[in-house]
Design a protein around this motif. Structure first.
Motif: not given
Length: 333
Positions: A65, A67, A92
């Motif tokens: 991810n 993020g 994200s």
């Protein structure tokens, strides 16, 4: 401006996605950075290194991810080109907040899935599964409880006018069939343009000889195929699922299939793989395949070519063909 293109997929996947020709074209678009000998997807610390100064990032299955932690050094990042289907594992709030654009290769995967689906539809129309059962048991044509058929005149129910669903519709165009589509987001004008009959799900289940699922996995579609609407299927019907296993209430489907009046062709289950003793593996009226419909052989290089074209378009300032925006997430896979 020289673009820096960071590739996150590990060596084996990277090589499967990009042919020698595609790789050379990619290098013409910018300076390509990657981990040459990586055998597994990168963790956040490795992603931070790869994304330092990168303007474009290529992700795929297994990529982490993107993020706040992974994006710590990604101040220059402008585009994420996802060499896979669903972008949900990699996007994200940080990515959206920074205004990074995202594109997906779901449409490229859809071609292979649609081609596989068409093959299964033809086999289902011929009652090929039943014919195999009968001949293996020592019987012949006269012993088939349902007569063999063909496509002309059949009603094909498509659940979901997704990339895959629309490609299946296109592939069915040469055949004299009626195509019904259930998709709450499909407009009447789009249905007319596609040459299909827009339908409610119950009506589609009642009228279709073959039902093929192409909806995304969302809260709205979870177990959309269940005991109540499975009971609407006509005797001799076939249900094909090359989408997501969670669309079907599997215990209810197993009970329905045990009656022996309908057939199933399943490329996906929930979970995957199913347990070794799962009824889908042993029921005589089920064909079970290992989620291989869209990403084998040329399918992976097709994904790489799709990503390459999206990057080219981005650099040239042209519209992206398959951009995914934040507001689209609730209704896509």
């Amino acid at each position: 401006m020289e673009h820096i293109i960071a590739i996150l997929p590990q060596k084996d996947l990277r090589n499967a996605l990009f042919s020698e020709k595609a790789w050379k074209e990619l290098e013409k678009l910018g300076r390509v950075t990657y981990e040459p000998d990586a055998e597994r997807p990168p963790d956040d610390s490795r992603v931070r290194n790869l994304l330092a100064d990168a303007t474009i990032c290529i992700t795929s299955w297994g990529s982490p991810n993107l993020g706040e932690s992974a994006m710590e050094n990604a101040d220059a990042l402008k585009l994420v080109a996802h060499a896979a289907g669903s972008v949900k594992p990699i996007v994200s709030p940080t990515l959206w907040k920074r205004g990074v654009r995202v594109t997906s290769a779901a449409a490229a995967i859809a071609l292979g899935v649609a081609e596989t689906t068409l093959g299964w539809i033809i086999i289902a129309a011929k009652r090929g599964i039943l014919a195999t059962q009968v001949t293996r048991a020592g019987g012949w044509l006269k012993d088939m409880p349902f007569p063999p058929g063909d496509l002309p005149g059949k009603v094909i129910g498509i659940v979901g006018a997704s990339h895959v669903g629309r490609n299946v519709i296109r592939l069915l165009n040469p055949f004299p069939v009626t195509v019904m589509v259930y998709d709450p987001y499909l407009s009447a004008d789009d249905a007319t343009a596609l040459g299909v009959v827009k339908s409610e799900l119950d009506d589609l289940m009642v009228r279709s000889d073959i039902v093929s699922l192409h909806a995304p996995k969302t809260e709205e579609t979870h177990h959309m195929i269940n005991a109540r609407n499975l009971a609407l299927l006509r005797d001799g019907a076939t249900l094909i699922n090359t989408a997501r296993g969670a669309l079907i209430d599997e215990p209810a489907f197993v009970e329905h299939l045990r009656k022996g009046k309908t057939w199933a062709i399943l490329d996906v289950t929930d979970p995957e793989p199913p347990p070794p003793d799962h009824p889908f593996r042993s029921l005589p009226n089920v064909v079970l395949t290992p989620h291989f419909a869209g990403t084998v052989e040329s399918g992976r290089s097709r994904i790489g070519d799709c990503v390459l074209e999206e990057i080219r378009r981005f650099i040239a300032g042209e519209p992206l063909r398959y951009e995914v925006r934040k507001e689209m997430l609730p209704r896509i896979g």
